[in-house]
Write a protein that holds these residues in place. Structure first.
Motif, PDB file in Angstrom:
ATOM      1  N   ARG A   1      51.832  36.151  29.353  1.00 44.36           N
ATOM      2  CA  ARG A   1      53.273  36.309  29.169  1.00 44.36           C
ATOM      3  C   ARG A   1      53.995  34.957  29.142  1.00 44.36           C
TER       4      ARG A   1
ATOM      5  N   VAL B   1      53.695  31.241  30.712  1.00 46.89           N
ATOM      6  CA  VAL B   1      53.378  30.070  29.886  1.00 46.89           C
ATOM      7  C   VAL B   1      54.283  30.101  28.669  1.00 46.89           C
TER       8      VAL B   1
ATOM      9  N   ALA C   1      47.766  24.638  28.938  1.00 40.39           N
ATOM     10  CA  ALA C   1      48.900  25.541  29.068  1.00 40.39           C
ATOM     11  C   ALA C   1      49.951  24.915  29.981  1.00 40.39           C
TER      12      ALA C   1
ATOM     13  N   GLU D   1      52.036  25.825  32.419  1.00 40.90           N
ATOM     14  CA  GLU D   1      52.270  26.977  33.294  1.00 40.90           C
ATOM     15  C   GLU D   1      53.452  26.704  34.209  1.00 40.90           C
TER      16      GLU D   1
END
Lengths: 789, 341
Positions: free
Chosen positions: A549, A579, A588, A590
């Motif tokens: 998501r 992310v 990523a 995050e």
């Protein structure tokens, strides 16, 4: 892995040792025991019976009427087994015998009385065979209790295989026996094997090892083997340890595997006379001995004879060369293969076998020779006519490096935190077959035995483990540390997260939930949500849940859907990971996201949004201590309404947004409901500087209060108004606030601004007040705002 | 003189009829006011013979004082009555009725995590925040699980399309934290972990762990046992015994499974501990020298312990939750039973 205590007793004298205590010691010192079975305990009253006569029972196709000699009497028995014959020795359950829950009594079968029962292997628990009655060896004494004739009483314990992944040496009874010898302080008996002398001056086997993944291949041939079934005690051990008897030659390979951990294979010696080990140069189909066709791939390692594969190396043999009832000669394989090669091949073929499970643990290549010699001995012991008919052919291409470890007593004591006597250290390691090469004033040099050197033991820490686990972890006294005391503060990152959660739950009646890090595709579809996702799982079991998501709001909307049946008016929140983008280095990006969503079945969006604003104000000023500002904007997703959409700024940095969910989505939750929420990048928040509180001097002179009523144009926000209100050139303003909002039916709006003014030095004069009054009015006039008259 | 006595008798009669503050006001007017009866008597002074003036004056003063003190008493009486009335007029309240202030709820994991953090902070551990998406290196190589190691099979890993993984254990943060602080080091790092497996009552693909590390020059197995015992005794709020069993985890050597004496039956044997008296709680051990080395710490100088506490399971034990799936279900009706703090 299942371990038979009878089998262990072949190698360690366990006289006078309580087996339950031993097994619990094993759990505490070696590996977890998952269960104990007491074999044969529930069988009683069964003796050796000899069939004296066999007649057909009238009116029955299957049943026979037997006269059976039970030693002290001859009994009439009705029996349905097809293998009854005169002279056969078989277990006989007499009247009163107990077979598990079954108690044998007098019975009438097809109208004929039966005074007991001849037993199949499954009935006395020594096999799962129900095809006939057990055939005992001819030397059994008629009338003797069956437990004195066959080894059916045993204690079998099962070790959790996962706890053996790093111990290739514990995949057979002999290795387990070594541990038990160390735990009990008793001697491990040497393995009885055939002498190498007996293989001299015989024919040589043509063996070629091409594959680099075959570390060692040891082979020999035997002939004139007439025995078809293995000795019953061997069958019982195999069965108790989870395998099934097949035929004599194959059973002994399995027996060796369970005894030493070395997988073996027996080829029919008439079909396989020479051996080639190589990696396949092209894909091909191959029928394994379980009757299945396998698609072998280029690169898979095979055992072949004359260019035709006869086994998948380390995994399973082929059907064409397997041992059959007519086999009288055998070519024995005892080999060592690369663990990774076997493991990847087994995984790609989808066939993990007992053999491959052992090979992938990195077995000791030294073991192939003793396994082969042990095999030959067991064959010869059970079949006196069997003859060795070749030399041992042994290609040993890759040995493991010899490993020696130097360790000091001080190191061990420091690592463990207690003092362990030198004698104990040396005794333990020696009992585990570590060879003490040198001992100079508490510095020891040990040679690691080959069966521990393939991957398990690497350095000093490993030796500490060996010593302490046998010494007993229970003997280590817990001890605090000696360390300088320093204050430990909770990182604001973490404390803030808890404080925010606590405020939301305690003050604003919201419920914290946890949701998954991936989007729920089906729920999003049902709600008309189409959030972006910039990163996916490539191997998720559930294909619908593979998008990581980028926003936490859809997860919270799912919570709303699932709880709206219980509550008409509620809210939920979560601080979870999202992310939003992939960084330049490909990783990523995050971030933690704080999402709040509130639902009201009959609510008005305007009122609900104001509730959110109250939450934001509280969080920013009391919890996060950051400056909050909002700015009208346009949402990038179509499930937020454009109107009333604001970006949230903390200390001037954009950190999130506040929104009302589109009616299209709302109606999919509950018709005419209202759902609003906000989402804040929590990772960004925690990096910002807290606004520190500084006390201002309070004037001792009286405060004068002034109210202004301004007509507010439609395009002006409160934040503009308050900006003008504060932007007055004077140092008299103590405070200014919004006192009242008035809105008439035409939508015309007016604000009452409430000023408190004072001076630090003196009482205000009328002129001061008048001057202030007009500068406020002028300020507003300059910005197109007039007093309401 | 006769007159004075009569006035006193009458005044007493009048005062006994007064029952409020206003009445007391007019009583004052009637006797001590400008045209009051006592004031009238004073005015007779001029007609009194000189030799009697003194005693007359004294008598009047006495009368005045007497009336004044009678009035004061009456006033006190009124004040007392007023207080009593306030008490009498207070309605009875049934305090056994619960208050109706609504409160939200915190997730059980949040509540337990806060408790654990407090305990570790008090023992001098710093608290670190990890990531959920990790590199393969941090999740595996850096904790001594090289490529092709069978231990990678043991953990069903979610692989992402950029080559990263959803971390399978909190140990994935070990390397980063060692590099950040170096030795000595005392830290815990709670976090969410992921395993690619089917859900059932006892299996979740998303769950919480707390990892802890302590590294110094002479940290020993004995210290590990001490800290685990103290920490768990505080978590459960009662004396907990721990025991170590051998366990294999590539990032520790020696590796242990730590069992605790069952806190529900005090080791006597119950349903929770499957009648063994012990509960398997957490893998731990002395940090593998390779792991220290990869974290930039010299294993010849430093050693330490690490543990990974499965704290979704601990939460289940703490709150008597029977289905692990509840924790991620978003079921507010069920989750909100966990009261704040």
């Amino acid at each position: 892995m299942k371990v038979s205590i009878n089998w262990i007793k072949d190698f360690v004298d366990l006289d006078g040792i309580n087996i339950e205590e031993l097994i619990s010691k094993f759990t505490m010192g070696v590996a977890e025991v998952e269960g104990i079975e007491y074999k044969g305990k529930d069988i009683s009253g069964v003796v050796v019976g000899k069939i004296l006569s066999v007649e057909q029972v009238p009116n029955s196709k299957k049943l026979h009427l037997l006269k059976v000699d039970a030693g002290d009497e001859v009994l009439q028995i009705v029996c349905g087994a097809p293998n009854v014959r005169v002279g056969l020795l078989t277990p006989l359950a007499k009247i009163g015998a107990k077979l598990g829950d079954v108690k044998i009594g007098k019975a009438k079968l097809a109208g004929v009385e039966s005074y007991g029962m001849c037993c199949g292997g499954d009935e006395i628990g020594i096999s799962d065979d129900h095809s006939g009655i057990v055939e005992l060896d001819e030397d059994a004494v008629v009338g003797q209790d069956i437990k004195q004739v066959i080894d059916m009483e045993d204690i079998v314990f099962e070790i959790d295989n996962k706890s053996l992944t790093n111990r290739p040496d514990l995949w057979g009874h002999y290795g387990i026996a070594r541990e038990i010898a160390a735990l009990t302080g008793r001697k491990l008996k040497p393995l009885e094997v055939e002498s190498k002398e007996n293989f001299k001056d015989l024919k040589k086997i043509n063996l070629s090892v091409e594959s680099p993944d075959c570390y060692r291949y040891t082979t020999a041939c035997m002939k004139n083997i007439t025995r078809k079934k293995s000795p019953i005690n061997m069958q019982i051990r195999l069965y108790y340890c989870g395998m099934r008897g097949i035929n004599f030659l194959a059973d002994v390979t399995n027996y060796i595997m369970l005894e030493l951990g070395q997988p073996m294979h027996a080829f029919d010696g008439d079909i396989v006379k020479k051996i080639e080990v190589y990696n396949l140069k092209q894909d091909l189909q191959f029928k394994t001995l379980d009757g299945n066709m396998r698609n072998l791939q280029k690169g898979n390692m095979v055992i072949a004879t004359n260019g035709t594969p006869v086994a998948i190396a380390g995994i399973m043999g082929g059907e064409d060369s397997e041992i059959t009832d007519s086999t009288t000669s055998v070519l024995i394989e005892s080999a060592n293969f690369d663990s990774y090669k076997v493991r990847t091949t087994a995984i790609s073929l989808g066939m993990r076998t007992e053999a491959s499970a052992r090979y992938e643990k990195s077995l000791d290549p030294e073991m192939t020779m003793s396994a082969l010699l042990r095999y030959v001995k067991l064959i010869k012991d059970a079949d006196k006519g069997a003859v060795i008919c070749s030399e041992i052919c042994d290609v040993y291409n890759k040995k493991y490096d010899k490993l020696e470890i130097t360790i000091t007593k001080d190191y061990i004591d420091k690592y463990v935190g207690i003092e362990i006597p030198e004698k104990t250290i040396i005794d333990i390691l020696t009992s585990l077959e570590f060879n003490l090469l040198e001992n100079k004033n508490g510095t020891y040099k040990f040679a690691v035995p080959s069966f521990r050197a393939t991957k398990d033991i690497n350095g000093k820490a490993d030796l500490v483990e060996e010593v302490t686990r046998i010494y007993g972890y229970d003997n280590i006294t817990p001890k605090s540390i000696k360390q300088i005391v320093k204050p430990t503060l909770l990182d604001r990152n973490i404390s803030l997260e808890y404080d925010v959660k606590y405020a939301l739950a305690d003050r604003f009646n919201l419920n914290e939930t946890h949701s998954y890090i991936w989007d729920d595709v089906n729920c999003n579809k049902a709600l008309n949500l189409n959030p972006v996702s910039v990163i996916r799982c490539v191997n998720s079991i559930n294909k619908d849940n593979n998008k990581i998501r980028s926003t936490i709001i859809p997860s919270l909307l799912k919570v709303i859907v699932e709880n709206k049946g219980w509550y008409n008016d509620f809210g939920t929140f979560e601080i979870g990971r999202v992310v939003k983008k992939i960084k330049e280095d490909g990783l990523a990006d995050e971030t933690k996201s704080l999402g709040v969503v509130i639902y009201n079945k009959n609510g008005k969006i305007e009122e609900e949004l104001l509730k959110l604003k109250e939450i934001l104000d509280y969080l920013f000023s009391y919890i996060m201590k950051l400056d909050l500002s909002l700015s009208l904007d346009i949402p990038t997703v179509d499930y937020y309404i454009q109107k009333n959409y604001y970006k949230i700024f903390a200390n001037g940095v954009e950190v999130g947004d506040i929104f009302a969910i589109h009616p299209l989505t709302c109606d999919n939750i509950e018709e005419n409901c209202s759902v609003v929420g906000f989402e804040i990048n929590f990772s960004a928040i925690t990096g910002l500087d807290k606004i520190s509180t500084k006390f201002e001097k309070i004037s001792k002179f009286p405060i004068t209060k002034l109210d202004f009523n301004f007509l507010i144009p439609q395009n002006k926000l409160y934040k503009d108004i308050i900006f003008y209100a504060k932007d007055i050139k004077t140092d008299l303003v103590y405070n200014v606030s919004l006192l009242d909002i008035y809105e008439n039916n035409d939508g015309a709006k007016s604000y009452t601004l409430h000023y408190e003014i004072t001076s630090m030095e003196r009482n205000l004069t009328n002129e001061d007040i008048e001057q202030f009054h007009s500068s406020v009015i002028n300020k507003f006039k300059d910005n197109g705002i007039e007093l309401k008259l | 003189m006769e007159k004075l006595d009569e006035v006193l008798v009458r005044a007493k009669q009048d005062l006994s009829c007064v029952n409020n503050k206003e009445g007391l006001g007019s009583f004052y007017q009637n006797y001590l006011g400008k045209n009051g009866k006592v004031t009238e008597l004073m005015k007779q002074m001029k007609d009194i013979p000189n030799e009697e003036k003194k005693s007359f004056g004294m008598a009047i003063n006495n009368l005045k004082q007497e009336l004044q003190s009678l009035m004061n008493e009456k006033e006190k009486e009124f004040a007392k009555k007023k207080i009593q009335d306030r008490i009498d007029n207070t309605k009875f309240v049934d305090l056994t009725i619960p208050s109706n202030k609504k409160r939200g709820s915190l997730h059980p994991i949040t509540i337990l995590q806060e408790k654990l953090i407090d305990i570790f902070l008090s023992m001098g551990f710093t608290v670190e925040d990890g990531q959920e998406i990790e590199t393969e290196y941090n999740n595996f190589e850096a904790v001594n699980i090289p490529k092709n190691h069978p231990a990678r099979d043991m953990q069903d890993t979610f692989y992402l399309d950029n080559g990263q993984v959803l971390k399978t254990h909190t140990s994935a943060a070990q390397n980063r934290i060692m590099k950040k602080y170096g030795a000595p080091l005392k830290a815990i790092f709670p976090g969410r972990c992921f395993r690619n497996e089917e859900l059932d009552a006892s299996h979740e693909n998303t769950f919480f762990q707390i990892e802890g590390m302590m590294i110094d020059k002479d940290v020993s197995v004995a210290n590990l046992i001490y800290f685990m015992k103290e920490m768990l005794t505080n978590v459960f709020g009662k004396q907990i015994n721990v025991r170590l069993r051998p366990g294999f985890f590539p990032f520790v050597e020696p590796g242990f499974e730590l069992d605790i004496s069952c806190p529900y039956c005090d080791g006597k044997g119950c349903r929770v501990c499957k009648h063994s008296g012990w509960i398997e709680l957490c893998p731990c051990g002395m940090i593998h020298p390779n792991v220290l080395k990869m974290g930039g710490i010299d294993p010849e100088q430093y050693q330490g312990f690490a543990f990974g506490l499965g704290f979704s399971r601990l939460a289940m034990m703490d709150f008597d939750i029977t289905e692990i799936r509840l924790l991620n279900s978003g079921n507010i009706k069920a989750l909100s039973q966990a009261k704040i703090k």
